[in-house]
Scaffold this active site. Structure first.
Site, mmCIF file in Angstrom:
data_model
loop_
_atom_site.group_PDB
_atom_site.id
_atom_site.type_symbol
_atom_site.label_atom_id
_atom_site.label_comp_id
_atom_site.label_asym_id
_atom_site.label_seq_id
_atom_site.Cartn_x
_atom_site.Cartn_y
_atom_site.Cartn_z
ATOM 1 N N TYR A 143 -44.712 -67.369 -49.963
ATOM 2 C CA TYR A 143 -45.193 -65.982 -49.957
ATOM 3 C C TYR A 143 -46.054 -65.665 -51.177
ATOM 4 C CZ TYR A 143 -41.777 -65.157 -46.218
ATOM 5 O OH TYR A 143 -41.063 -65.207 -45.046
ATOM 6 N N LYS A 194 -36.590 -78.648 -46.244
ATOM 7 C CA LYS A 194 -37.087 -79.616 -45.262
ATOM 8 C C LYS A 194 -37.619 -80.814 -46.048
ATOM 9 C CE LYS A 194 -38.251 -78.981 -41.273
ATOM 10 N NZ LYS A 194 -37.678 -79.581 -40.018
ATOM 11 N N ASP A 226 -33.902 -76.409 -40.193
ATOM 12 C CA ASP A 226 -33.782 -76.215 -38.743
ATOM 13 C C ASP A 226 -32.349 -76.476 -38.283
ATOM 14 O OD1 ASP A 226 -34.324 -78.807 -39.573
ATOM 15 O OD2 ASP A 226 -35.361 -79.394 -37.745
ATOM 16 N N ASP A 250 -35.475 -66.050 -45.815
ATOM 17 C CA ASP A 250 -35.858 -64.854 -45.075
ATOM 18 C C ASP A 250 -35.267 -64.921 -43.663
ATOM 19 O OD1 ASP A 250 -37.112 -62.544 -44.382
ATOM 20 O OD2 ASP A 250 -39.159 -63.277 -44.626
ATOM 21 N N ASP A 254 -31.346 -63.324 -42.044
ATOM 22 C CA ASP A 254 -31.328 -62.413 -40.900
ATOM 23 C C ASP A 254 -30.420 -62.940 -39.788
ATOM 24 O OD1 ASP A 254 -32.973 -60.666 -42.136
ATOM 25 O OD2 ASP A 254 -34.480 -60.580 -40.546
#
Ligand code: NAD
Length: 365
Positions: A143, A194, A226, A250, A254
């Site tokens: 970001y 990852k 993942d 992020d 959630d």
């Protein structure tokens, strides 16, 4: 003599002031019943600050935020300010606070209160007793990385670029927070990246391993992001602290949050270097659709205050007492509209606050 804790309260917009009112009642209760003293200052942020000063975070308010032990933040934003320039928008005030206080560690607990197990999208047995903590790196990664932007390639094609970048010190400082948190919990950290396809992920894994050497009492595992997303909805109780970067955090936070039901129940904390900045806030926004109706759920904000007690003010017993009081009220079938279920009793924001105070008194005796 008891120590006085400094706190800046920024209620903000919409339901922010309504839910913060209930936190102030809890603070008064602690003063009277547990001799925990707060030196409270209060200020405007977001739309209210824009209306008052023409900016969403005044320099004086920022200076106050830097001077106190912690900031309690309500929520900002609303349709009234939709046309305001981006840099003066209510949300810009929150982003500036996070940046200026260098809040690099974002803590989002996913705690399932037993009376609400049915509100989860997963089977009750998968979430009953769930208590995990997602720790998301908040000031680095894709970001913020450079280069970034959208380029015209000149042949009718465009190229969008973002850069995932982490430096050693950024990984080390957030890893320390994860291991310290695990020490106050079940002693396990799962670091998520990852590393199989991203060099920044490989660096993350290697540098987390470096910090782990200082924490031989903590069990560290590594997991690909993942797989972690899949495991969170398969067997979420396998986790204690999940440490991850800005982007994966992020999403994973959630997912984890929704395992527990409603937005009105979710607290969060953002921490900087030890003793230099902390901000506690509910995950939800200013909920303009219900603002002024007196029906907002104050529990997320009250639980955020409990996090402040635990992580800034070193009052873990009182934090646990507040969490137990919330559980007790839910067990007694008291609900705000957002978590209402058939056969339960629906109450207003201030009534929910009152029930939590009653439960605190009962549990304290
Ligand atoms: P929101 O979280 O404000 O509301 C989403 C839905 O959840 C609404 O239906 C709302 O009524 C409900 N809800 C939220 N909190 C609740 C509570 N405590 N009790 C009962 N119901 C609750 O998100 P949104 O509608 O996307 O955004 C509204 C405004 O809030 C926007 O201006 C947005 O920019 C801002 N916002 C601010 C923050 C923040 O201050 N940290 C976070 C998210 C959104």
């Amino acid at each position: 003599m008891s120590k006085t804790h400094s706190m800046l309260i920024l209620p903000g917009d919409g339901i922010g002031p309504e839910v913060m009112e209930e936190v102030k009642r809890v603070i008064s209760w602690l003063d009277e019943n547990r001799d925990i003293k707060f030196d409270i200052s209060e200020g405007h942020v977001g739309g209210r600050a824009y209306d008052e000063y023409g900016v969403s975070l005044h320099d004086d308010t920022l200076a106050q935020a830097k001077a106190v032990d912690a900031v309690m933040f309500g929520a900002v934003g609303g349709p009234k300010w939709d046309g305001v320039d981006y840099d003066k928008r209510p949300e810009a005030g929150l982003l500036k606070l996070r940046k200026e206080l260098n809040l690099f560690a974002n803590l989002r607990p996913a705690l399932c209160f037993e009376p609400l197990v049915d509100a989860s999208s997963l089977k009750p047995e998968l979430v009953s007793g769930l208590d995990i903590m997602i720790l998301r790196e908040l000031t680095g990664g894709v970001y913020f990385g450079e280069p970034r932007g959208i380029e015209e390639l000149g042949n009718g094609q465009r190229r969008g670029v973002n850069t995932q970048v982490y430096e050693t010190y950024e990984i080390h400082r957030v890893a320390h927070v994860a291991f310290d948190l695990a020490r106050k919990r079940s002693g396990r950290v799962t670091s998520v990246e990852k590393a199989n396809v991203m060099e920044s992920g490989l660096l993350w894994r290697e540098e987390v391993n470096v910090i782990a050497k200082d924490y031989s009492d903590i069990k560290l595992d590594h997991m690909y992001a993942d797989n972690c997303a899949m495991q969170l909805v398969r067997t979420p109780k396998q986790f204690d602290v999940i440490l991850t970067d800005n982007l994966f955090g992020d999403m994973l936070s959630d997912i984890a949050a929704m395992l527990t039901g409603s937005l009105g129940m979710l607290p969060s904390a953002s921490l900087g270097e030890a003793g230099k900045g902390a901000l506690y806030e509910p995950v939800h926004g200013s909920a303009p659709d219900i603002a002024g109706k007196g029906i907002a759920n104050p529990i997320a904000t009250i639980l955020s205050f409990a996090m402040a007690l635990r992580y800034t003010y070193d009052c873990s017993d009182e934090a646990a007492l507040i969490e137990d009081a919330v559980n007790e009220v839910l067990k007694n079938d008291i609900r705000t509209a957002d978590i209402m279920q058939p056969g339960k009793t629906q109450v207003s924001t201030s009534e929910m606050g009152g029930h939590i105070l009653d439960a605190l008194t009962k549990l304290n005796n």
